[in-house]
Design a protein around this motif. Structure first.
Motif, mmCIF file in Angstrom:
data_model
loop_
_atom_site.group_PDB
_atom_site.id
_atom_site.type_symbol
_atom_site.label_atom_id
_atom_site.label_comp_id
_atom_site.label_asym_id
_atom_site.label_seq_id
_atom_site.Cartn_x
_atom_site.Cartn_y
_atom_site.Cartn_z
ATOM 1 N N VAL A 1 -10.644 7.006 8.565
ATOM 2 C CA VAL A 1 -9.548 7.843 9.054
ATOM 3 C C VAL A 1 -8.811 7.119 10.181
ATOM 4 O O VAL A 1 -7.584 7.020 10.180
ATOM 5 C CB VAL A 1 -10.080 9.216 9.529
ATOM 6 C CG1 VAL A 1 -8.983 10.002 10.241
ATOM 7 C CG2 VAL A 1 -10.633 10.006 8.355
ATOM 8 N N ASP A 2 -9.569 6.591 11.145
ATOM 9 C CA ASP A 2 -8.950 5.910 12.291
ATOM 10 C C ASP A 2 -8.150 4.682 11.876
ATOM 11 O O ASP A 2 -7.138 4.362 12.496
ATOM 12 C CB ASP A 2 -10.016 5.520 13.319
ATOM 13 C CG ASP A 2 -10.571 6.730 14.070
ATOM 14 O OD1 ASP A 2 -9.999 7.837 13.966
ATOM 15 O OD2 ASP A 2 -11.600 6.566 14.754
ATOM 16 N N SER A 3 -8.563 3.994 10.807
ATOM 17 C CA SER A 3 -7.850 2.802 10.351
ATOM 18 C C SER A 3 -6.600 3.132 9.540
ATOM 19 O O SER A 3 -5.798 2.251 9.247
ATOM 20 C CB SER A 3 -8.782 1.930 9.498
ATOM 21 O OG SER A 3 -8.992 2.541 8.224
ATOM 22 N N GLY A 4 -6.459 4.410 9.149
ATOM 23 C CA GLY A 4 -5.307 4.796 8.337
ATOM 24 C C GLY A 4 -5.574 4.740 6.847
ATOM 25 O O GLY A 4 -4.689 5.048 6.048
ATOM 26 N N GLU B 1 0.561 5.801 -0.565
ATOM 27 C CA GLU B 1 -0.390 6.902 -0.559
ATOM 28 C C GLU B 1 -0.667 7.361 -1.987
ATOM 29 O O GLU B 1 0.222 7.333 -2.844
ATOM 30 C CB GLU B 1 0.139 8.071 0.281
ATOM 31 C CG GLU B 1 0.119 7.775 1.752
ATOM 32 C CD GLU B 1 0.472 8.964 2.623
ATOM 33 O OE1 GLU B 1 0.161 8.889 3.816
ATOM 34 O OE2 GLU B 1 1.052 9.956 2.126
ATOM 35 N N TYR C 1 -7.719 6.676 5.059
ATOM 36 C CA TYR C 1 -7.680 8.066 4.602
ATOM 37 C C TYR C 1 -6.675 8.842 5.439
ATOM 38 O O TYR C 1 -6.716 8.792 6.666
ATOM 39 C CB TYR C 1 -9.048 8.729 4.739
ATOM 40 C CG TYR C 1 -10.091 8.276 3.745
ATOM 41 C CD1 TYR C 1 -9.756 7.818 2.482
ATOM 42 C CD2 TYR C 1 -11.438 8.331 4.080
ATOM 43 C CE1 TYR C 1 -10.724 7.414 1.586
ATOM 44 C CE2 TYR C 1 -12.419 7.939 3.182
ATOM 45 C CZ TYR C 1 -12.054 7.487 1.934
ATOM 46 O OH TYR C 1 -13.020 7.097 1.048
ATOM 47 N N LYS C 2 -5.792 9.563 4.788
ATOM 48 C CA LYS C 2 -4.782 10.366 5.461
ATOM 49 C C LYS C 2 -5.219 11.822 5.588
ATOM 50 O O LYS C 2 -4.847 12.508 6.522
ATOM 51 C CB LYS C 2 -3.448 10.305 4.710
ATOM 52 C CG LYS C 2 -2.910 8.889 4.519
ATOM 53 C CD LYS C 2 -2.687 8.213 5.837
ATOM 54 C CE LYS C 2 -2.076 6.833 5.640
ATOM 55 N NZ LYS C 2 -1.840 6.145 6.887
ATOM 56 N N SER D 1 -4.507 5.479 1.432
ATOM 57 C CA SER D 1 -3.501 4.423 1.429
ATOM 58 C C SER D 1 -4.102 3.206 0.733
ATOM 59 O O SER D 1 -5.060 2.614 1.227
ATOM 60 C CB SER D 1 -3.110 4.074 2.863
ATOM 61 O OG SER D 1 -2.168 3.020 2.875
ATOM 62 N N LYS E 1 0.852 -1.188 0.000
ATOM 63 C CA LYS E 1 0.000 0.000 0.000
ATOM 64 C C LYS E 1 0.888 1.239 0.000
ATOM 65 O O LYS E 1 1.900 1.288 0.689
ATOM 66 C CB LYS E 1 -0.918 0.003 1.214
ATOM 67 C CG LYS E 1 -1.975 -1.095 1.131
ATOM 68 C CD LYS E 1 -3.049 -0.892 2.174
ATOM 69 C CE LYS E 1 -4.060 -1.999 2.135
ATOM 70 N NZ LYS E 1 -4.995 -1.916 1.028
ATOM 71 N N LYS F 1 -7.848 12.837 15.108
ATOM 72 C CA LYS F 1 -7.575 12.540 13.712
ATOM 73 C C LYS F 1 -8.675 13.090 12.809
ATOM 74 O O LYS F 1 -8.443 13.498 11.702
ATOM 75 C CB LYS F 1 -7.487 11.026 13.492
ATOM 76 C CG LYS F 1 -6.246 10.388 14.025
ATOM 77 C CD LYS F 1 -6.259 8.936 13.627
ATOM 78 C CE LYS F 1 -5.060 8.191 14.121
ATOM 79 N NZ LYS F 1 -5.092 6.803 13.718
#
Length: 130
Positions: free
Chosen positions: A42-45, A12, A47-48, A76, A10, A122
């Protein structure tokens, strides 16, 4: 040598998703659902960062007066196909706001990143009552 059972790496991506013409009212209607669905991503990473793309600078903070062109997100993912699948599952795509098939996607190598001043979390839902 990598195994064929390994998941692709993965990275970005910078993604710009245009709105369909005349989607303004529908965007405003489903906006609370869209923001409600963002927190887990967002919390899982996944979406940055992300936000609206406007045709003109906003005059104030009332979204009913914004001239939306679409959205942008740093995501990601391992491929464009994965990104499109994620986007298609968003309420904006399901309700005819986003034109996912015409989204532009580029692998993104971030040179710098600063936190938003005053935002310790976040994700802050702009629809949440203060």
């Amino acid at each position: 040598m990598s195994s064929s059972t390994e998941s692709p790496k993965k990275i970005e991506w910078l993604v710009v998703i245009p709105d369909f013409p005349a989607a303004h009212e529908k965007r405003l209607e489903v906006r609370p659902q869209h923001f409600g669905g963002l927190k887990p991503a967002v919390d899982s990473g996944l979406y940055k960062m992300g936000g609206a793309v406007l045709n003109e600078p906003p005059q104030g903070s009332d979204p009913t007066k914004f001239s939306f062109a679409g959205s942008t997100v740093v995501i990601s993912a391992s491929s464009r196909e994965e990104i499109k699948e994620v986007l298609r599952n968003d309420v904006y795509a399901k309700e005819g706001v986003w034109d996912v098939e015409n989204a532009q996607m580029w692998p993104f190598l971030c040179a710098f990143r600063f936190p938003v001043p005053g935002q310790e979390e976040k994700f802050t839902d702009p629809n949440a009552k203060q």
